[in-house]
Design a protein around this motif. Structure first.
Motif, short mmCIF file in Angstrom:
data_model
loop_
_atom_site.label_atom_id
_atom_site.label_comp_id
_atom_site.label_asym_id
_atom_site.label_seq_id
_atom_site.Cartn_x
_atom_site.Cartn_y
_atom_site.Cartn_z
N CYS A 54 44.00 25.61 39.62
CA CYS A 54 43.73 25.70 41.06
C CYS A 54 42.93 24.45 41.43
O CYS A 54 41.96 24.10 40.74
N HIS B 17 45.44 37.60 38.60
CA HIS B 17 46.01 36.55 39.44
C HIS B 17 47.30 37.10 40.04
O HIS B 17 48.11 37.70 39.31
N GLN C 40 42.39 33.80 48.23
CA GLN C 40 41.82 32.50 48.63
C GLN C 40 42.17 32.07 50.06
O GLN C 40 41.33 31.58 50.78
N ARG D 292 47.85 27.34 44.02
CA ARG D 292 47.68 28.73 43.61
C ARG D 292 48.95 29.31 42.97
O ARG D 292 48.92 30.34 42.32
#
Ligand code: SAM
Ligand code: SF4
Length: 502
Positions: free
Chosen positions: A194, A280, A307, A319
């Motif tokens: 990221c 994630h 995010q 991402r």
């Protein structure tokens, strides 16, 4: 947060603490007994690491104390995810330097964690009063290094990653028992990139732990009284069984995290609740969704960092998921568990974020809707790819956007909590309520915080109990024990007069 930190490190004194504690420490040194104090900054990984440091130093015969003034060994477990945490560390170390300078007996000052790894030798050049700089993978050697420092050895730096044979320090019961809710680390490091994040540089490449070790740790913790286990990893749902014990073929549909969760459920049937953090979004698969459908011990809550709600920003953040993928995963989880709550992490003011990008974040927050948001102003970090994009959103704008995220988050939380008043919730009794003398606090499996009202005779160790929700605050609920409900400990059923059910 660890208990010794919660007790508070400053304390108001009506006597000179330096003199008083120096005398005490001198007495103890004569008897060979050493005291340590740990200050933890940062995330759950650090809380977990600090708990392991507590165990390692206790095993080495040292005793935890609640303030640096009382300690011979002072450890600051550091975080470098945002500049703010690093600046806090620098001011903290400035205070500790003064404390050390006032003393007549030896003191070992340790900087542990991500900043230690990031700054390494440079830390000692800037702060020569530090005795040990130790990275997250080197904690096993800490007891020896502090003993050497107290004997006058020169400052040491130990910050290499344990790539060949990664060690996972075991959470284990100690003289204070175990927490009702305990962390178990299943992987460490991170292979994602990221663009804003320093973690892969400070915690190293992703390494995984064997299922046998994980299950054995879970079993021991549960036998010692833990009711809830939280599996920990930076991208926890990308867990990959290093020993291939779970017998998954590469083409097989079942992900290793789902197989691991099923194995824990099967082999530790007395475990009440299981959570994992942080997943994630790009590593969810059908097998993990099915585990949520099939296993009652898997909590009806996920903390899934998103995010941003803008695809343009998500792309620049590298991402590797977009808004649609994210919503689809949430949709699948809610299809199998309609009551599931989702919390998240948001970064505001990422480079080039426009008002329109930010509005998309707000609209995503409403659409999910998130119950619980950790939001942060973007903070440029050394060595990260996002540095190339500049830092063009002003601090004022970041502050304004952050306030709007919090405002929205609070209204969603408030609506959610208000709706629970009058219902009965099953609450894991976890710790004393910091705001009420003798009160207790816990969580539902959907992660709502519930404070127990009144002295209902409950105590730590009672596990999951049904509480009737009588009031909602901004971020938490208040519950009362109803003796008519099933699941109330029989000790209390016998004690309480039978009240008419409401
Ligand atoms: N591994 C976890 C994940 O990917 O979800 C989180 C790791 S990080 C310690 C926790 C949170 O800090 C991230 O989810 C992100 O929101 C925030 N964060 C990380 N780097 C940041 C930065 N440079 N500025 C602001 N927030 C940041
Ligand atoms: Fe950082 Fe991304 Fe890894 Fe999380 S997944 S630790 S945000 S690089």
């Amino acid at each position: 947060m660890a208990w010794w930190e919660r007790e508070g490190s400053a304390g108001v004194s009506i006597f000179d603490p330096h003199l008083h504690f120096d005398r005490l420490r001198a007495k103890r040194a004569l008897s060979g007994m050493l005291n340590f104090f740990i200050r933890t900054l940062g995330c759950q990984m650090n809380v977990h690491d600090s708990d392991r440091v507590y165990e390692l130093l206790s095993d080495a015969g040292m005793c935890a104390v609640s303030s640096p003034e009382q300690a011979d060994v002072i450890i600051v477990n550091t975080c470098s995810v945002r500049q703010k945490a690093e600046s806090k560390l620098d001011s903290e170390l400035g205070k500790l330097r003064k404390l050390k300078a006032l003393r007549n007996s030896p003191t070992a000052l340790v900087v542990a964690g991500c900043v230690a790894r990031q700054r390494g030798e440079a830390m000692l050049k800037r702060m020569p009063f530090v005795d040990v700089v130790i990275g997250p993978d080197n904690l096993l050697s800490l007891p020896n290094l502090v003993k050497m420092a107290l004997r006058g050895a020169p400052p040491t730096v130990a910050t290499e990653w344990d790539l060949d044979r990664p060690t996972f320090l075991r959470s284990r019961p100690h003289r204070d028992g175990v927490s009702a809710s305990s962390f178990v680390s299943i992987s460490k490091g991170c292979d994602e990139r990221c663009s804003y994040c320093i973690v892969p540089r400070t915690r190293g490449p992703e390494r995984h732990r064997s299922p046998t070790e994980i299950v054995s740790e879970v079993r021991d913790l549960v036998a010692a009284g833990a009711r809830e286990i939280i599996l920990l990893g930076q991208t926890v749902n990308n867990y990959q069984d290093p020993s291939k014990e779970l017998g998954r073929r590469p083409s097989h549909a079942q992900s290793d995290i789902a197989a691991l969760i099923r194995r824990i459920a099967h082999e530790v049937p007395t475990l009440t609740r299981l959570r994992y953090t942080s997943p994630h979004p790009r590593f969810y698969d059908g097998a993990l969704i099915e585990a949520h459908r099939d296993l009652p011990l898997l909590c009806r809550h996920v903390h899934m960092p998103v995010q941003s709600g803008s695809d343009r920003i998500l792309k620049r953040m590298i991402r590797r998921h977009n808004r649609q993928d994210f919503l689809q995963t949430i949709g699948q989880l809610k299809k199998v568990q309609p009551e599931l709550t989702v919390s998240t992490d948001i970064i505001v003011g990422f480079p080039t974020e426009t008002d329109e990008d930010f509005e998309q974040t707000l609209s995503l927050i409403r659409e999910v809707p998130f119950i619980g948001i950790y939001a942060f102003k973007y903070s440029p970090r050394p060595g990260t790819a996002a540095l190339r994009l500049g830092d063009d959103v002003s601090d004022g704008m970041k502050a304004e956007r952050l306030a709007r995220v919090f405002e929205l988050s609070e209204s969603l939380m408030r609506n959610h909590l208000d709706r629970l008043v009058g219902t009965v919730q099953r609450v894991l009794i976890e710790e004393p309520n910091p705001r009420s003398d003798g009160g207790l606090t816990g969580h539902t499996d959907r992660n709502e915080i519930v404070h127990l009202r009144g002295d209902a005779g409950l105590r730590l160790g009672d596990g999951v109990v049904p509480l009737r929700i009588v009031e909602a605050y901004k971020h938490s609920l208040v519950g009362e024990l109803d003796p008519m409900l099933t699941g109330v400990p029989s000790r209390i059923k016998h004690r309480l007069p039978i009240a008419p059910s409401r």
